[in-house]
Design a protein around this motif. Structure first.
Motif, short mmCIF file in Angstrom:
data_model
loop_
_atom_site.label_atom_id
_atom_site.label_comp_id
_atom_site.label_asym_id
_atom_site.label_seq_id
_atom_site.Cartn_x
_atom_site.Cartn_y
_atom_site.Cartn_z
N ALA A 16 -11.16 -10.27 -58.66
CA ALA A 16 -12.34 -9.62 -58.08
C ALA A 16 -13.51 -10.60 -57.96
CB ALA A 16 -12.73 -8.41 -58.92
N GLU A 17 -13.69 -11.46 -58.95
CA GLU A 17 -14.82 -12.38 -58.91
C GLU A 17 -14.68 -13.41 -57.80
OE1 GLU A 17 -15.49 -14.02 -62.76
OE2 GLU A 17 -15.95 -12.08 -63.68
N THR B 86 -22.92 -6.05 -50.37
CA THR B 86 -21.48 -5.82 -50.38
C THR B 86 -21.02 -5.45 -51.78
OG1 THR B 86 -19.31 -6.84 -49.97
CG2 THR B 86 -21.05 -8.28 -50.77
N GLN B 87 -19.96 -4.67 -51.85
CA GLN B 87 -19.34 -4.41 -53.15
C GLN B 87 -18.42 -5.54 -53.56
OE1 GLN B 87 -17.61 -0.63 -54.01
NE2 GLN B 87 -19.28 0.54 -53.12
N GLY B 88 -18.08 -6.41 -52.62
CA GLY B 88 -17.23 -7.55 -52.95
C GLY B 88 -15.90 -7.11 -53.54
N GLY B 89 -15.44 -7.87 -54.51
CA GLY B 89 -14.17 -7.57 -55.15
C GLY B 89 -14.21 -6.33 -56.01
N ALA C 133 -23.04 -2.19 -47.34
CA ALA C 133 -21.85 -2.11 -48.19
C ALA C 133 -21.02 -0.88 -47.84
CB ALA C 133 -22.25 -2.09 -49.67
N GLY C 134 -21.71 0.22 -47.50
CA GLY C 134 -20.99 1.42 -47.10
C GLY C 134 -20.23 1.24 -45.79
N TRP C 135 -20.77 0.43 -44.88
CA TRP C 135 -20.07 0.16 -43.62
C TRP C 135 -18.79 -0.64 -43.86
CZ3 TRP C 135 -20.64 2.49 -39.16
CH2 TRP C 135 -21.85 3.12 -38.86
N GLU C 136 -18.84 -1.55 -44.81
CA GLU C 136 -17.61 -2.29 -45.14
C GLU C 136 -16.53 -1.35 -45.66
OE1 GLU C 136 -19.53 -6.66 -46.33
OE2 GLU C 136 -18.50 -5.45 -47.83
N TRP D 172 -16.35 -15.19 -52.30
CA TRP D 172 -16.09 -15.44 -50.88
C TRP D 172 -16.93 -14.51 -50.00
CZ3 TRP D 172 -14.32 -12.76 -46.64
CH2 TRP D 172 -13.88 -13.52 -45.55
N MET D 173 -17.15 -13.28 -50.47
CA MET D 173 -17.85 -12.29 -49.66
C MET D 173 -19.37 -12.41 -49.75
SD MET D 173 -15.40 -8.94 -50.23
CE MET D 173 -16.20 -7.96 -48.96
N THR D 174 -19.89 -13.34 -50.55
CA THR D 174 -21.33 -13.57 -50.62
C THR D 174 -21.60 -15.05 -50.35
OG1 THR D 174 -21.10 -13.79 -53.03
CG2 THR D 174 -21.85 -11.66 -52.18
N PRO D 175 -21.36 -15.52 -49.12
CA PRO D 175 -21.52 -16.96 -48.84
C PRO D 175 -22.95 -17.44 -49.00
CG PRO D 175 -21.25 -15.71 -46.80
CD PRO D 175 -20.96 -14.76 -47.92
N GLU D 176 -23.94 -16.52 -48.94
CA GLU D 176 -25.33 -16.94 -49.13
C GLU D 176 -25.57 -17.49 -50.53
OE1 GLU D 176 -24.89 -14.12 -45.90
OE2 GLU D 176 -24.41 -13.95 -48.03
#
Length: 556
Positions: A47-48, A143-146, A451-454, A53-57
């Motif tokens: 998950a981490e 994002t909720q990410g992993g 995050a809800g849209w993802e 990867w999902m928070t490239p910023e």
């Protein structure tokens, strides 16, 4: 005799036949849900890295931290003083101050945490050289990410109701595992046998192989998953002491986490210097200081807790993930509580629960064990997928041969529903997972409720896959969904390069193996899906060529 003719069913035959019926139907009706729970749980092992990867910023910020890792900045006393000064200025009324002065090596930036007015965990990062708040690195995508895979794995994003559904599915899994071992008389012998291109026999061999290979893991993961949620499944004890409903549960959580927290005395007292407490706590628990927590700051009844860092070596030698902890009275410096690394608060039952949680969530053993869990999780997912497919392969030939169906006149409709659910549960869920990663790059960063849209993309794509599987012929549905899955997986690195200008070679070159690992695993899944698509396409073409040949022979 004719009147003694055998029929299939739970009540016919001996014990082994009854277990076969139980294994087949318990396994089938829960296989789709269990496949989803197992696959998302397998992804949740990493998950981490997925969140990374999902928070490239955050990548530029993390690169700066890595470059400054060897810079000590202020010493421990100075860092803690800066943290206290920041909290006194900005959050004097917070019920708790939590200061992370450095990393395990004594370097890195200072982080401070507190509960805001909504009792949400809030944080700030301070410069280790000046104690000043560090500026945010631009807009970061919500994002909720992993964690999305973690939440879906254990409660389906459905709160307590989802937790109950997953718990019932876990019990069904244990039933299916035990009945499967009883049913397959030659299960261990068949483990060493695989007969390719034999239809039903090949699927059974594959099902046996992945099941036997990881059987101890599957039993352990199902049992510990149920055990760590025991307070939810058996709430009588909590209800008896704390009352029923949400209020009783809240009281139980408060008592569990804050049972020994003293009430505020009402007498003001400045927070003392924290370095002596930190150094003394470090000596008593034998670990470097990870965090210093001040409960009820500014009051004479304040407590100061010192928590340690778990090293990789320690976590390879013990199952409990707890760190060392020393609790002091802020007014007298008296030691109120001492917990050594690996110990837990409470008796043997608390230790057992801690160990079971650590086993289920792989909180020990480092990266090698995480990869072992990941591979075993994939094997478990394959076990459920092959079992669901085997159910239809075994019955398809009988049904086409006009043998009496087990559901009477509804047999064809039930089998068609099972075929569609197989496609949607296996290929469709995989499409939802990879679509979730695509949504992370394509949904605008500044969109409200992003995050809800993802999540909407994940569930929406999965729902469309179900609709497609019920509308299209099973063979066509398998080919089309596997083809789309292969395409999305193989193109994920290209999408990442186009949207955030970060390529897979660049990730490998800078040693960002978390991002590279996500994309390499996606490519591996894409290649597997492409192979399955090509195999089904080739088999379909062979079947189409055989049909005209049969018709010509009949006409002759």
């Amino acid at each position: 005799m004719a009147e003694q003719k055998k029929t299939s069913g739970a009540g016919q035959g001996g014990f082994r036949q009854a277990q076969a019926w139980l294994h087949t139907w318990c396994g089938l009706w829960f296989s789709w849900l269990l496949f989803a729970v197992f696959l998302t749980g397998t992804l949740a092992v990493f998950a981490e890295p997925i969140s990374h990867w999902m928070t490239p910023e955050h990548h530029a910020e993390e690169a700066e931290q890595a470059a400054a890792a060897g810079q000590q900045g202020g010493d421990l006393a100075q860092r803690l003083a800066w943290g206290v000064a920041y909290m006194e200025k900005h959050h004097p009324g917070a019920e708790m101050w939590e200061l992370w002065p450095s990393d395990a090596q004594g370097a890195g930036d200072l982080r401070v945490y507190w509960f805001d007015e909504k009792r949400q965990y809030a944080s700030a990062q301070l410069d280790s050289a000046t104690g000043q708040p560090l500026p945010a690195h631009g807009v970061v995508r919500a994002t909720q990410g992993g964690h999305h895979f973690v939440d879906f794995h254990y409660r389906l994003h459905a709160g307590q109701a989802g937790l109950w559904v997953v718990g019932i599915a876990g019990i069904a899994m244990l039933v299916a595992l035990v009945s499967g071992v009883i049913t397959h008389r030659r299960i261990f012998k068949d483990f060493f046998t695989f007969r390719a291109h034999k239809g039903q026999r090949s699927w059974l061999d594959a099902h046996n192989a992945v099941a036997v290979l990881t059987l101890p893991f599957q039993i352990m993961i199902a049992y510990t998953g149920i055990a760590i949620s025991a307070s939810t499944f058996m709430p009588a004890g909590i209800a008896a002491y704390f009352g029923t409903g949400s209020q009783g549960l809240h009281s139980y959580v408060v008592a569990l986490n804050e049972s020994d927290r003293p009430e505020r005395s009402g007498r003001a007292m400045a927070v003392p210097g924290l370095e002596p407490f930190a150094l003394r706590g470090q000596a008593l628990m034998g670990q470097p200081v990870r965090a210093v927590v001040v409960d009820s700051p500014g009051d004479a009844a304040a407590r100061i807790g010192v928590y340690g860092w778990n090293s990789d070596e320690e976590m390879q030698q013990r199952l409990s993930p707890t760190t060392g902890m020393v609790m002091f009275s802020a007014a007298t410096a008296e030691v109120l509580k001492l917990r050594q690394p690996g110990d837990v608060d409470g008796a043997g039952a608390s230790m057992t629960k801690s160990v079971m949680g650590s086993l289920h969530q792989v909180e020990f053993g480092g990266q090698p064990l995480k990869w072992l869990y990941f591979l075993c999780g994939l094997a478990g997912s394959a076990m459920m997928a092959t079992g669901a497919i085997l159910f239809m392969v075994k019955r398809r030939s009988k049904h086409l041969g006009r043998q009496a169906g087990e559901f009477g006149s509804a047999t064809a409709r039930v089998y068609r529903l099972v075929e569609g659910l197989n496609v949607a549960a296996i290929a469709g869920l995989s499409l939802g997972c990879i679509g979730y990663l695509w949504a992370n790059r394509l949904v605008p960063v500044g969109l409200s409720h992003r995050a809800g849209w993802e999540l909407a993309v994940f569930f929406g794509l999965w729902s469309l896959a179900l609709l497609h599987a019920l509308v299209r012929a099973p063979a066509a549905a398998w080919q089309e969904q596997l083809g789309l899955l292969a395409l999305l997986c193989l193109l994920l690195p290209l999408l990442n390069w186009i949207t955030v200008a970060d390529s897979l070679p660049a990730q490998i070159a800078r040693g960002d193996w978390e991002s590279a690992g996500v994309e390499l695993c996606a490519v591996a899944l894409g290649l597997l899906a492409a192979w399955a698509w090509a195999y089904l396409r080739r088999r379909g073409a062979d079947a189409a060529r055989r049909v005209p040949a049969v018709k010509m022979e009949v006409g002759a």
